[in-house]
Design an enzyme around this catalytic site. Sequence first.
Site, PDB file in Angstrom:
ATOM      1  N   HIS A 100      21.497  65.949 -29.866  1.00 46.93           N
ATOM      2  CA  HIS A 100      20.126  66.100 -30.337  1.00 46.93           C
ATOM      3  C   HIS A 100      19.345  66.887 -29.300  1.00 46.93           C
ATOM      4  CE1 HIS A 100      16.145  65.037 -31.862  1.00 46.93           C
ATOM      5  NE2 HIS A 100      16.758  64.765 -32.983  1.00 46.93           N
ATOM      6  N   ASP A 129      21.946  61.075 -38.283  1.00 43.27           N
ATOM      7  CA  ASP A 129      22.764  61.547 -39.406  1.00 43.27           C
ATOM      8  C   ASP A 129      24.191  61.039 -39.379  1.00 43.27           C
ATOM      9  OD1 ASP A 129      20.783  63.105 -40.593  1.00 43.27           O
ATOM     10  OD2 ASP A 129      21.055  64.624 -39.058  1.00 43.27           O
TER      11      ASP A 129
END
Length: 428
Positions: free
Chosen positions: A306, A363
Amino acid sequence: MSDTNATLKLDGKDTSLPVLSGSVGPDVVDIRKLYADTGAFTYDPGFTSTASCRSAITYIDGEEGVLLHRGYPIDQLAEQSSFTEVAYLLLHGELPTRDELDSFTYTISRHTMVHEQLATFFRGFRRDAHPMAIMCGVVGALSAFYHDSTDITDPKQRMIASHRLIAKMPTIAAMAYKYSIGQPFLYPDNTLSYTGNFLRMTFGVPAEHYEVNPILERAMDRIFILHADHEQNASTSTVRLAGSSGANPFACIAAGIACLWGPAHGGANEAALNMLREIGRPEHIPEYIARAKDKDDPFRLMGFGHRVYKNYDPRAKVMQQTAEEVLKELNISDPVLDTARELEQIALKDDYFIEKKLYPNVDFYSGVILNAIGFPSDMFTVLFALARTVGWVAQWNEMISDPEQKIGRPRQLYVGDTERQYVPVGSR
Ligand code: ACO
């Protein structure tokens, strides 16, 4: 306000730059007068070190794995709140009283229908169109139907447009799904919760009564909460940039949907599930870990890493727990969940992932849950868009009411040809 200054030495001249402090988080160097004072720009592709705005909505500490909405930790909201309440919180800054929540829920439920003519738009799409393509088109088209709420200088109209967007997204998302499978659209049922209504419009049929499963309703609501807002991510920045020109809110949210579609952003949950399916069995994991580490192979572990979190994404923890609950409720034993668990364990112990601080993101587990609930993978990003609409409209409202707001217009480092003379085609 600025307590301190930073000094920039450029061409032998010192320029003093104010340093601003927020309520928490890193200070920012205010470079607004840099060009006027020095003639230089800053260079920051991907905005890795640039704060593009002031915001009081969401705070992330990526090193510690913290996510706060209006100061409230995401895990507390996911456990104890509802998506509608979180929507109110993001829009208005405070948790609602019981009366405020009832009134907000009522208002949202009264905007769930779309103009009947909007249904004809769907027929223009190929029946195998990706539902995100439909979402971009249909949400953009809302501006043609609700022109009475597009005076963005009027706070009341802004709020009506925000309510309309939050309320109509589940209806449009369910219609995109129904269209793709050739089933009739279902009108909203406003006696149901926001999420229960969405599940019914998606999985119900007009010929039968649809009973909302409260465990799946809660799981879906939690997934919506986890995706509601995430500070100045790519799609939110797109909404802000589109809105900075004064564009109407429906067009701005359509721009956000387009940005969210990309596999590096909202498309990652679909990509993560596809990857887990491709890996297939836990014994294939080392091969994929090796590929992810190979500089010459473009493959990446989807659902890992991320831009901001350099620690466990706090949303991923809640998502993993929700995956376990949903699969138990549905009595499903999905080998994909086993692969996901094992892949996570192996990656977390691997030096490459440890050094680069790559952890599972939101996710990684969401695809497993959505698949178990019955969504095809091309609907995953649509669900993300539905939930993120709340964050987008909150951020858009904040931007429009900010007295410092200006049209977003970045500068560039030009590396092309310098001026040259035009040569007529016959002489080239
Ligand atoms: N698998 C393998 N290696 C990775 C991964 C990954 N998933 N993510 C990053 N890396 C490596 C990169 O190769 C790079 O290595 P290098 O320094 O040797 O060149 C290093 O880690 C840093 O990666 P960047 O791409 O520079 O980091 P950035 O902050 O730009 O990217 C991103 C973040 C796009 C999320 C990236 O981690 C990625 O592509 N992950 C997979 C896609 C994904 O899951 N996206 C969802 C994000 S969450 C969301 O949108 C809701």
